[in-house]
Design an enzyme around this catalytic site. Structure first.
Site, PDB file in Angstrom:
ATOM      1  CD  GLU A 201      -2.777  -1.097   2.498  1.00 13.92           C
ATOM      2  OE1 GLU A 201      -2.699  -0.134   3.283  1.00 13.92           O
ATOM      3  OE2 GLU A 201      -3.527  -2.065   2.672  1.00 13.92           O
TER       4      GLU A 201
ATOM      5  CB  ALA B 256     -11.934  -5.628   2.470  1.00 18.45           C
ATOM      6  CG  ASP B 257      -7.105  -0.830   2.087  1.00 21.97           C
ATOM      7  OD1 ASP B 257      -6.152  -1.467   2.578  1.00 21.97           O
ATOM      8  OD2 ASP B 257      -7.204   0.411   2.155  1.00 21.97           O
ATOM      9  CB  THR B 258     -10.979  -0.445   6.418  1.00 25.39           C
ATOM     10  OG1 THR B 258     -11.793  -1.553   6.023  1.00 25.39           O
ATOM     11  CG2 THR B 258     -11.817   0.541   7.212  1.00 25.39           C
TER      12      THR B 258
ATOM     13  N   GLY C 197     -12.922  -0.346   0.705  1.00 22.89           N
ATOM     14  CA  GLY C 197     -12.977  -0.838  -0.660  1.00 22.89           C
ATOM     15  C   GLY C 197     -13.191  -2.335  -0.598  1.00 22.89           C
TER      16      GLY C 197
END
Length: 191
Positions: free
Chosen positions: A32, A67-69, A104
């Site tokens: 990331e 997922a990404d938060t 996401g």
């Protein structure tokens, strides 16, 4: 069909287990790098790239869930705090304020891709320095976006939310279910 969660997040694993699903955990190696200021594009990009990374390492008929938060406040992405000073800064910024939590969500199955997101508004109480320091000493903030866990000690700071609670935990379950159905998969029947 095999279900693969592209994350080693204990919270995401627990949320999927609560659905009584059988799945494998294959953490993504995607690095990331926050280079987008639009929170929706950022989380969708991260989730999609995590799903792509894992897709290359699992059997072909797998349903991949990634997922990404992030926590977003006043144009700033609040990821996981680097140290106690960073956690204090984040919690002070959120104190007495409304912020957004974006996740996401990316699914890949047999060449089909769904890339979506969820947003929840979270309202924090005013926090004293004593409360913030106590919370930091629990060590809970350090692997959480925005330096808090709504499902843990951090729950005492949350006045109210608008939107999906599970999104704030890290996986918007209702949106996930809807997108799995859009893939033509019925998880209620295991098909």
């Amino acid at each position: 069909m095999k279900i693969v969660l592209a994350s080693s997040s204990p919270r995401r694993i627990e949320l999927l287990r609560n659905l009584n699903l059988q799945f494998d955990v294959v953490p993504s190696n995607f690095e990331e790098n926050i280079n987008l200021s639009n929170p929706v594009e950022l989380v969708k990009n991260f989730a999609y790239n995590k799903a792509l990374d894992v897709e290359s390492r699992v059997q072909k008929d797998s349903l991949i869930i990634a997922a990404d938060t992030i926590v977003y406040k006043d144009g700033e992405v609040l990821g996981k705090p680097k140290d106690e000073i960073d956690a204090y800064r984040m919690l002070k910024l959120l104190s007495g304020q409304k912020h957004e939590v974006y996740t996401g969500l990316s699914l890949i199955y047999n060449g089909k891709v769904i890339n979506d997101y969820e947003c929840t508004y979270v309202y924090f109480k005013n926090l004293s320095d004593e409360e913030i320091k106590y919370y930091i000493n629990t060590n809970e903030p350090f692997d959480k976006a925005g330096a808090y866990a709504i499902q843990g000690y951090g729950s005492i700071f949350v006045e109210k939310i608008e939107g999906c609670y599970f999104n704030v935990v890290g996986l918007p379950i209702s949106k996930l279910y809807d997108n799995i159905k859009r893939m033509g998969i019925n998880i209620l029947k295991g098909e």
